[in-house]
Design a protein around this motif. Structure first.
Motif, PDB file in Angstrom:
ATOM      1  N   PRO A 121       0.777  -1.234   0.000  1.00 21.23           N
ATOM      2  CA  PRO A 121       0.000   0.000   0.000  1.00 21.23           C
ATOM      3  C   PRO A 121       0.810   1.287   0.000  1.00 21.23           C
ATOM      4  O   PRO A 121       0.228   2.367  -0.117  1.00 21.23           O
ATOM      5  CB  PRO A 121      -0.800  -0.119   1.309  1.00 21.23           C
ATOM      6  N   LEU A 122       2.124   1.189   0.162  1.00 15.94           N
ATOM      7  CA  LEU A 122       2.924   2.422   0.241  1.00 15.94           C
ATOM      8  C   LEU A 122       4.225   2.250  -0.519  1.00 15.94           C
ATOM      9  O   LEU A 122       4.600   1.137  -0.904  1.00 15.94           O
ATOM     10  CB  LEU A 122       3.181   2.809   1.699  1.00 15.94           C
ATOM     11  N   LEU A 123       4.907   3.360  -0.746  1.00 15.14           N
ATOM     12  CA  LEU A 123       6.183   3.310  -1.457  1.00 15.14           C
ATOM     13  C   LEU A 123       7.286   3.006  -0.451  1.00 15.14           C
ATOM     14  O   LEU A 123       7.522   3.780   0.482  1.00 15.14           O
ATOM     15  CB  LEU A 123       6.446   4.637  -2.169  1.00 15.14           C
ATOM     16  N   CYS A 124       7.929   1.863  -0.616  1.00 10.27           N
ATOM     17  CA  CYS A 124       9.052   1.465   0.236  1.00 10.27           C
ATOM     18  C   CYS A 124      10.362   1.981  -0.368  1.00 10.27           C
ATOM     19  O   CYS A 124      10.477   2.131  -1.584  1.00 10.27           O
ATOM     20  CB  CYS A 124       9.120  -0.056   0.350  1.00 10.27           C
ATOM     21  N   HIS A 125      11.345   2.215   0.478  1.00 10.00           N
ATOM     22  CA  HIS A 125      12.656   2.643  -0.004  1.00 10.00           C
ATOM     23  C   HIS A 125      13.398   1.468  -0.622  1.00 10.00           C
ATOM     24  O   HIS A 125      13.990   1.576  -1.696  1.00 10.00           O
ATOM     25  CB  HIS A 125      13.459   3.239   1.158  1.00 10.00           C
ATOM     26  N   ASN A 126      13.426   0.339   0.076  1.00  3.76           N
ATOM     27  CA  ASN A 126      14.004  -0.930  -0.375  1.00  3.76           C
ATOM     28  C   ASN A 126      15.529  -1.004  -0.381  1.00  3.76           C
ATOM     29  O   ASN A 126      16.076  -2.070  -0.688  1.00  3.76           O
ATOM     30  CB  ASN A 126      13.488  -1.312  -1.775  1.00  3.76           C
ATOM     31  N   ASP A 127      16.215   0.088  -0.049  1.00  3.83           N
ATOM     32  CA  ASP A 127      17.680   0.036  -0.058  1.00  3.83           C
ATOM     33  C   ASP A 127      18.254   0.948   1.022  1.00  3.83           C
ATOM     34  O   ASP A 127      19.159   1.746   0.760  1.00  3.83           O
ATOM     35  CB  ASP A 127      18.214   0.427  -1.436  1.00  3.83           C
ATOM     36  N   VAL A 128      17.728   0.802   2.243  1.00  2.00           N
ATOM     37  CA  VAL A 128      18.234   1.616   3.356  1.00  2.00           C
ATOM     38  C   VAL A 128      19.505   0.953   3.883  1.00  2.00           C
ATOM     39  O   VAL A 128      19.574   0.456   5.014  1.00  2.00           O
ATOM     40  CB  VAL A 128      17.176   1.782   4.462  1.00  2.00           C
ATOM     41  N   CYS A 129      20.520   0.926   3.036  1.00  5.92           N
ATOM     42  CA  CYS A 129      21.814   0.397   3.444  1.00  5.92           C
ATOM     43  C   CYS A 129      22.550   1.468   4.245  1.00  5.92           C
ATOM     44  O   CYS A 129      22.096   2.612   4.373  1.00  5.92           O
ATOM     45  CB  CYS A 129      22.619  -0.046   2.232  1.00  5.92           C
ATOM     46  N   VAL A 130      23.706   1.110   4.778  1.00  5.51           N
ATOM     47  CA  VAL A 130      24.445   2.045   5.627  1.00  5.51           C
ATOM     48  C   VAL A 130      24.795   3.311   4.863  1.00  5.51           C
ATOM     49  O   VAL A 130      24.719   4.429   5.403  1.00  5.51           O
ATOM     50  CB  VAL A 130      25.717   1.352   6.171  1.00  5.51           C
ATOM     51  N   GLU A 131      25.131   3.177   3.581  1.00  4.95           N
ATOM     52  CA  GLU A 131      25.547   4.336   2.791  1.00  4.95           C
ATOM     53  C   GLU A 131      24.399   5.255   2.388  1.00  4.95           C
ATOM     54  O   GLU A 131      24.637   6.337   1.831  1.00  4.95           O
ATOM     55  CB  GLU A 131      26.260   3.864   1.516  1.00  4.95           C
ATOM     56  N   ASN A 132      23.163   4.854   2.660  1.00  7.71           N
ATOM     57  CA  ASN A 132      22.008   5.647   2.223  1.00  7.71           C
ATOM     58  C   ASN A 132      21.267   6.322   3.374  1.00  7.71           C
ATOM     59  O   ASN A 132      20.111   6.708   3.229  1.00  7.71           O
ATOM     60  CB  ASN A 132      21.028   4.768   1.438  1.00  7.71           C
ATOM     61  N   VAL A 133      21.946   6.471   4.512  1.00  7.03           N
ATOM     62  CA  VAL A 133      21.354   7.147   5.664  1.00  7.03           C
ATOM     63  C   VAL A 133      22.266   8.283   6.097  1.00  7.03           C
ATOM     64  O   VAL A 133      23.469   8.099   6.285  1.00  7.03           O
ATOM     65  CB  VAL A 133      21.139   6.174   6.840  1.00  7.03           C
ATOM     66  N   VAL A 134      21.690   9.467   6.252  1.00  5.56           N
ATOM     67  CA  VAL A 134      22.414  10.647   6.713  1.00  5.56           C
ATOM     68  C   VAL A 134      22.213  10.782   8.215  1.00  5.56           C
ATOM     69  O   VAL A 134      21.077  10.785   8.701  1.00  5.56           O
ATOM     70  CB  VAL A 134      21.915  11.920   5.994  1.00  5.56           C
ATOM     71  N   PHE A 135      23.319  10.890   8.940  1.00  3.08           N
ATOM     72  CA  PHE A 135      23.272  11.066  10.386  1.00  3.08           C
ATOM     73  C   PHE A 135      23.609  12.508  10.757  1.00  3.08           C
ATOM     74  O   PHE A 135      24.431  13.158  10.105  1.00  3.08           O
ATOM     75  CB  PHE A 135      24.284  10.139  11.072  1.00  3.08           C
ATOM     76  N   ARG A 136      22.957  12.978  11.827  1.00  6.85           N
ATOM     77  CA  ARG A 136      23.297  14.276  12.419  1.00  6.85           C
ATOM     78  C   ARG A 136      23.277  14.125  13.929  1.00  6.85           C
ATOM     79  O   ARG A 136      22.349  13.521  14.470  1.00  6.85           O
ATOM     80  CB  ARG A 136      22.310  15.360  11.980  1.00  6.85           C
ATOM     81  N   THR A 137      24.289  14.648  14.573  1.00  6.00           N
ATOM     82  CA  THR A 137      24.439  14.550  16.030  1.00  6.00           C
ATOM     83  C   THR A 137      24.212  13.126  16.526  1.00  6.00           C
ATOM     84  O   THR A 137      23.544  12.903  17.530  1.00  6.00           O
ATOM     85  CB  THR A 137      23.506  15.536  16.767  1.00  6.00           C
ATOM     86  N   GLY A 138      24.750  12.166  15.796  1.00  2.00           N
ATOM     87  CA  GLY A 138      24.746  10.785  16.229  1.00  2.00           C
ATOM     88  C   GLY A 138      23.497   9.986  15.960  1.00  2.00           C
ATOM     89  O   GLY A 138      23.403   8.824  16.368  1.00  2.00           O
ATOM     90  N   ALA A 139      22.510  10.566  15.273  1.00  4.04           N
ATOM     91  CA  ALA A 139      21.252   9.849  15.021  1.00  4.04           C
ATOM     92  C   ALA A 139      20.889   9.911  13.543  1.00  4.04           C
ATOM     93  O   ALA A 139      21.212  10.884  12.846  1.00  4.04           O
ATOM     94  CB  ALA A 139      20.124  10.439  15.865  1.00  4.04           C
ATOM     95  N   ALA A 140      20.222   8.874  13.069  1.00  7.87           N
ATOM     96  CA  ALA A 140      19.766   8.837  11.679  1.00  7.87           C
ATOM     97  C   ALA A 140      18.764   9.963  11.446  1.00  7.87           C
ATOM     98  O   ALA A 140      17.768  10.066  12.168  1.00  7.87           O
ATOM     99  CB  ALA A 140      19.147   7.489  11.363  1.00  7.87           C
ATOM    100  N   ALA A 141      19.010  10.794  10.440  1.00  9.46           N
ATOM    101  CA  ALA A 141      18.193  11.987  10.225  1.00  9.46           C
ATOM    102  C   ALA A 141      17.520  12.042   8.868  1.00  9.46           C
ATOM    103  O   ALA A 141      16.515  12.738   8.706  1.00  9.46           O
ATOM    104  CB  ALA A 141      19.049  13.246  10.411  1.00  9.46           C
ATOM    105  N   ALA A 142      18.034  11.337   7.862  1.00  9.99           N
ATOM    106  CA  ALA A 142      17.454  11.443   6.522  1.00  9.99           C
ATOM    107  C   ALA A 142      17.836  10.232   5.685  1.00  9.99           C
ATOM    108  O   ALA A 142      18.867   9.593   5.908  1.00  9.99           O
ATOM    109  CB  ALA A 142      17.926  12.724   5.832  1.00  9.99           C
ATOM    110  N   LEU A 143      16.985   9.938   4.708  1.00  9.07           N
ATOM    111  CA  LEU A 143      17.225   8.874   3.732  1.00  9.07           C
ATOM    112  C   LEU A 143      17.598   9.490   2.395  1.00  9.07           C
ATOM    113  O   LEU A 143      17.044  10.525   2.002  1.00  9.07           O
ATOM    114  CB  LEU A 143      15.971   8.017   3.562  1.00  9.07           C
TER     115      LEU A 143
END
Length: 264
Positions: A121-143
């Protein structure tokens, strides 16, 4: 304006550049539909994904650059911590909640390589690998990097993401990659808890992990058979088919333990 090549990942290795506040990268045939979806997400209040800055042209697309830290191999110690793992789970849940509220074009050319075979029913990202996550101040902040986004079930995206971030490795591979100290059952439960996975999906997750692993193996098979240089080099350097055989056999053996751990 100076160009900065952005590293990480194999699919677009060497083809992604940053020019100031804009990332220029290869665009897939679904780019118009994906851009419309990303704009609708932002309009709906989800700011944790890049906004397109123009229309795709010449097989390229331009997206806003999202500042922060992105872990690339060899992965730094902070990317393996439990607080990083749980923050990724919470970010994925925010993505799913926002995606569920945002309409997408059901007939667009969404890629099928990593897509949920049952659809959803929704659009999945399907590739949330380590290289595809932006961190800020030690926490995952964006895909970032939505090349494989496609309709699916949230649990499919959860399993795909857990494969990378737990990470789901058999003991031999975990030892070879200096990650034997990362206990899969414990970390998988942490991920499920932080995401807020339902009881029914907790029970199903071990089986879905096996399904996503098989889909990823098929993807690698196609890339290696086609002679993709980046994938072939990575494949040869990381154990080849023996590693995939070992992982799939281990996952099947571990299913009862994972089910008990997730249910506890």
């Amino acid at each position: 304006m100076d160009e900065q090549q952005l590293t990480g990942g194999l699919a677009n290795a060497g083809a992604v550049v940053r020019r100031g506040a804009v990332v220029d990268r290869p665009a897939g045939p679904n780019a118009p539909a994906l851009h419309g979806f990303l704009r609708a997400l932002r309009a709906g209040g989800f700011a944790d994904a890049p906004l397109p800055t123009g229309e795709p042209a010449g097989g390229r697309e331009q997206l806003e650059f999202l500042p922060g830290d992105v872990a690339v191999p060899p992965y730094p110690a902070w990317a393996l911590r439990e607080d990083a793992l749980t923050s990724v789970a919470r970010l994925l849940r925010r993505w799913h909640d926002a995606s569920a509220r945002t309409p997408f074009d059901p007939v667009a050319a969404w890629p099928g390589e990593f897509a949920d075979p049952e659809g959803g029913p929704l659009l999945c990202h399907n590739d949330v690998c380590v290289e595809n996550v932006v961190f800020r101040t030690g926490a995952a902040a964006a895909l970032i990097d939505f090349d494989f986004a496609a309709p699916g079930r949230p649990i499919w995206d959860v399993a795909m993401t857990a494969r990378y971030w737990v990470p789901v490795l058999d003991p031999t591979t975990a030892t070879e990659t200096a990650r034997a100290h990362l206990q899969v059952p414990h970390r998988l439960r942490l991920f499920a808890d932080a995401y807020g996975l339902s009881p029914a999906d907790r029970l199903a997750l071990p089986s879905v992990l096996e399904q996503t692993t098989a889909v990823c193996r098929t993807f690698v098979t196609h890339r290696v058979t086609a002679g993709d240089a980046a994938f072939t080099a990575y494949f040869d350097a990381h154990g080849g088919w023996a590693r995939w055989d070992r992982l799939q056999s281990w996952l099947a053996d571990q299913r009862p333990l994972l089910e008990r751990t997730l249910k506890a």
